[in-house]
Design an enzyme around this catalytic site. Structure first.
Site, PDB file in Angstrom:
ATOM      1  N   THR A   7     -30.494  18.820  10.015  1.00  0.00           N
ATOM      2  CA  THR A   7     -30.194  19.546  10.882  1.00  0.00           C
ATOM      3  C   THR A   7     -29.520  20.813  10.428  1.00  0.00           C
ATOM      4  O   THR A   7     -28.622  20.842   9.254  1.00  0.00           O
ATOM      5  CB  THR A   7     -29.132  19.127  12.192  1.00  0.00           C
ATOM      6  OG1 THR A   7     -27.958  18.851  11.459  1.00  0.00           O
ATOM      7  CG2 THR A   7     -29.729  17.876  12.825  1.00  0.00           C
ATOM      8  N   GLY A   8     -29.829  22.005  11.205  1.00  0.00           N
ATOM      9  CA  GLY A   8     -29.269  23.308  10.539  1.00  0.00           C
ATOM     10  C   GLY A   8     -29.992  23.684   9.117  1.00  0.00           C
ATOM     11  O   GLY A   8     -29.422  23.960   8.037  1.00  0.00           O
ATOM     12  N   GLY A   9     -31.097  23.359   9.273  1.00  0.00           N
ATOM     13  CA  GLY A   9     -32.057  23.176   7.833  1.00  0.00           C
ATOM     14  C   GLY A   9     -32.663  24.374   7.491  1.00  0.00           C
ATOM     15  O   GLY A   9     -33.319  24.728   6.679  1.00  0.00           O
ATOM     16  N   SER A  11     -31.325  27.399   6.798  1.00  0.00           N
ATOM     17  CA  SER A  11     -30.746  28.405   5.997  1.00  0.00           C
ATOM     18  C   SER A  11     -29.634  27.389   5.106  1.00  0.00           C
ATOM     19  O   SER A  11     -29.420  26.459   5.423  1.00  0.00           O
ATOM     20  CB  SER A  11     -29.966  29.237   6.791  1.00  0.00           C
ATOM     21  OG  SER A  11     -28.876  28.848   7.571  1.00  0.00           O
ATOM     22  N   GLY A  12     -29.081  28.172   3.960  1.00  0.00           N
ATOM     23  CA  GLY A  12     -28.152  27.793   3.411  1.00  0.00           C
ATOM     24  C   GLY A  12     -28.113  26.243   2.804  1.00  0.00           C
ATOM     25  O   GLY A  12     -29.225  26.134   2.073  1.00  0.00           O
ATOM     26  N   GLY A  14     -28.644  23.416   4.276  1.00  0.00           N
ATOM     27  CA  GLY A  14     -29.428  22.613   4.698  1.00  0.00           C
ATOM     28  C   GLY A  14     -30.794  23.220   4.016  1.00  0.00           C
ATOM     29  O   GLY A  14     -31.757  21.865   3.762  1.00  0.00           O
ATOM     30  N   SER A 124     -16.160  19.213   4.956  1.00  0.00           N
ATOM     31  CA  SER A 124     -15.744  20.287   4.054  1.00  0.00           C
ATOM     32  C   SER A 124     -14.336  20.167   3.415  1.00  0.00           C
ATOM     33  O   SER A 124     -13.870  19.307   3.636  1.00  0.00           O
ATOM     34  CB  SER A 124     -15.121  21.378   5.282  1.00  0.00           C
ATOM     35  OG  SER A 124     -14.667  22.517   4.613  1.00  0.00           O
ATOM     36  N   TYR A 137     -11.711  24.814  12.809  1.00  0.00           N
ATOM     37  CA  TYR A 137     -12.745  24.279  11.867  1.00  0.00           C
ATOM     38  C   TYR A 137     -12.417  23.028  11.151  1.00  0.00           C
ATOM     39  O   TYR A 137     -13.311  22.029  11.127  1.00  0.00           O
ATOM     40  CB  TYR A 137     -13.349  25.358  10.847  1.00  0.00           C
ATOM     41  CG  TYR A 137     -14.111  25.118   9.747  1.00  0.00           C
ATOM     42  CD1 TYR A 137     -15.428  25.039  10.363  1.00  0.00           C
ATOM     43  CD2 TYR A 137     -13.860  24.643   8.471  1.00  0.00           C
ATOM     44  CE1 TYR A 137     -16.584  24.934   9.240  1.00  0.00           C
ATOM     45  CE2 TYR A 137     -14.874  24.669   7.492  1.00  0.00           C
ATOM     46  CZ  TYR A 137     -16.226  24.609   7.896  1.00  0.00           C
ATOM     47  OH  TYR A 137     -17.296  24.265   7.011  1.00  0.00           O
TER      48      TYR A 137
END
Ligand code: NAP
Length: 230
Positions: A7-9, A11-12, A14, A124, A137
């Site tokens: 998921t969130g793949g 960009s960045g 992912g 994180s 966050y």
């Protein structure tokens, strides 16, 4: 051929992980909200893509229906809101928790994990060290960190680990930081992380090479948490 969902793949971290897994010969499906981002990822590395907003359970259900059974899952989609504690609004809390916690929670719950599958959650470095402006966050990521350990005990037929990236040069980092230099100086290795630095650790955790590794957190930060730079 192994199937992995990220998921969130688009960009960045992912996207870098998707690239590594494709190079290793896997079938990779990436999900995200922006069709444009996903189209670029598809063109660049040839992954399958599904538009899905993980903050909505109905989208997560539809995503899992489309993807089917998976050998591994990287629940990576996340958003960052960084502001003084007193300035965080109800809207900020709802938005961050909806993606970073509720999204990850239902992504794992709804995923069709094969026996022996590997799940990696993106937490994180801030879970390990207080950082001003990161109250919301970090709380969302601490929940993810905690979830991994509970699921390790509750679902022993799969492995569940977290990665905790340090300062990684992605859109999220650059959207929140005007000048990277003071951040770079806090890192023992003297450089910001690249998305690939995290991707290789995730690919290890998703692989058989990590067959006896579960319930752990992997801090990928160039020595940000563990050392005071010279
Ligand atoms: N960069 C760092 O320094 C750092 C450090 C520690 C942890 N992390 C974590 O690493 C993960 C990846 O972040 P990144 O640094 O690679 O930044 P990024 O490039 O902004 O990646 C975040 C991805 O998540 C997707 N996303 C956001 N909300 C979503 C939602 N509701 N549903 C589906 N997809 C969603 C975004 O795509 P769409 O907008 O198209 O949906 C985007 O592709 C995040 O969980 C972040 O908290 C990053």
């Amino acid at each position: 051929m192994k199937t992995f969902l990220i998921t969130g793949g688009g960009s960045g971290i992912g996207l870098a992980t998707a690239r590594v897994l494709v190079e290793e010969g896997a079938r990779v499906v990436v999900a995200g909200r922006s069709p444009e981002r996903l189209a670029l990822a598809c063109k660049e590395i040839g992954v399958e893509t599904v538009v899905a907003d993980v903050s909505k359970l109905s989208d997560v259900e539809a995503l899992m229906e489309t993807v089917g059974e998976v050998d591994g899952l990287f629940a990576n989609a996340g958003v960052g809101v960084f502001a003084e504690f007193g300035k965080i609004t109800e809207e900020d809390v709802d938005r961050v928790l909806a993606t970073n916690f509720k999204g990850v929670y239902f992504t794992v719950q709804q995923a069709r994990l094969k026996p022996g599958a590997s799940v990696v959650l993106n937490a994180s470095w801030t879970v390990h060290r207080g950082f001003p402006g990161a109250s919301l966050y970090t709380a969302s990521k601490a929940a993810v960190h905690s979830l991994a350990r509970t699921l390790t005990a509750e679902m022993p037929h799969v492995r569940v680990n977290t990665v905790s990236p340090g300062y990684i040069a992605t859109d999220m980092f650059h959207e929140n930081v005007e000048d990277g230099e003071p951040f770079r100086r806090q890192v023992a290795m003297g450089r910001l992380g690249e998305p690939e630095d995290v991707a290789h650790v995730v690919s290890f955790l998703l692989s058989e090479r990590a067959a006896y590794v579960t319930g752990q957190d992997f801090v990928v930060d160039g020595g940000l948490v563990g050392a005071i730079p010279a």
